[in-house]
Write an enzyme that holds these catalytic residues in place. Structure first.
Site, PDB file in Angstrom:
ATOM      1  N   HIS A  68       0.835  -1.196   0.000  1.00  9.94           N
ATOM      2  CA  HIS A  68       0.000   0.000   0.000  1.00  9.94           C
ATOM      3  C   HIS A  68       0.870   1.247   0.000  1.00  9.94           C
ATOM      4  O   HIS A  68       2.071   1.188   0.225  1.00  9.94           O
ATOM      5  CB  HIS A  68      -0.927   0.007   1.217  1.00  9.94           C
ATOM      6  N   ALA A  69       0.228   2.358  -0.253  1.00  7.18           N
ATOM      7  CA  ALA A  69       0.864   3.670  -0.172  1.00  7.18           C
ATOM      8  C   ALA A  69      -0.182   4.625   0.390  1.00  7.18           C
ATOM      9  O   ALA A  69      -1.331   4.250   0.609  1.00  7.18           O
ATOM     10  CB  ALA A  69       1.333   4.127  -1.555  1.00  7.18           C
TER      11      ALA A  69
END
Length: 147
Positions: A68-69
């Site tokens: 994820h970011a």
């Protein structure tokens, strides 16, 4: 229908992939988010950069990583991707390597994915389901298992 099933759009599941590195695994998870129209390719780059910067904290359980970011304009809609790996890949997590399941997570904001994370956590605590995920090469079977 579960929150996970809703989050896994068409094109978001890749089963029994062969990769040589965590980076390739993250890129597949990102490609699946792009294919499901949840993110742009720039979000995939952001996931890789986040791992480069912050390290293997994204390996959240034995054999499982959550790519994820941060929420950004590159997230078109909240969603998940799922990649299972034929071979275990080292992510640098002494406690949880090798990784064989990678979920890609895209969230439009910091709070909107809480229910999704709760459902994902529940799934990952079910060792039987996790083992079936690892063995499956059939997307419909995986969707049924998750749903």
């Amino acid at each position: 229908m579960s929150a996970i099933t809703n989050a896994l759009g068409e094109g978001s599941i890749i089963l029994q992939a062969k990769v040589g590195s965590w980076r390739e695994a993250f890129e597949l998870a990102g490609d699946a988010l792009v294919a499901s129209k949840r993110t742009t390719a720039n979000y995939t780059k952001a996931m890789v950069s986040a791992f480069d910067e912050l390290g293997p904290y994204m390996v959240i359980a034995p054999g499982i990583a959550l790519a994820h970011a941060r929420p950004s304009a590159d997230v078109l809609a909240s969603g998940l991707s799922l990649v299972t790996l034929v071979n275990g890949v080292e992510f640098g997590s002494a406690r949880f390597d090798p990784v064989r399941i990678v979920f890609g997570l895209a969230a439009v904001d910091h709070d909107g994915h809480i229910d999704l994370m709760a459902s994902l956590s529940e799934l990952l605590m079910d060792e039987t389901k996790v083992n079936k995920l690892l063995q499956s090469d059939n997307e419909a079977e995986v969707r049924k298992l998750i749903g």
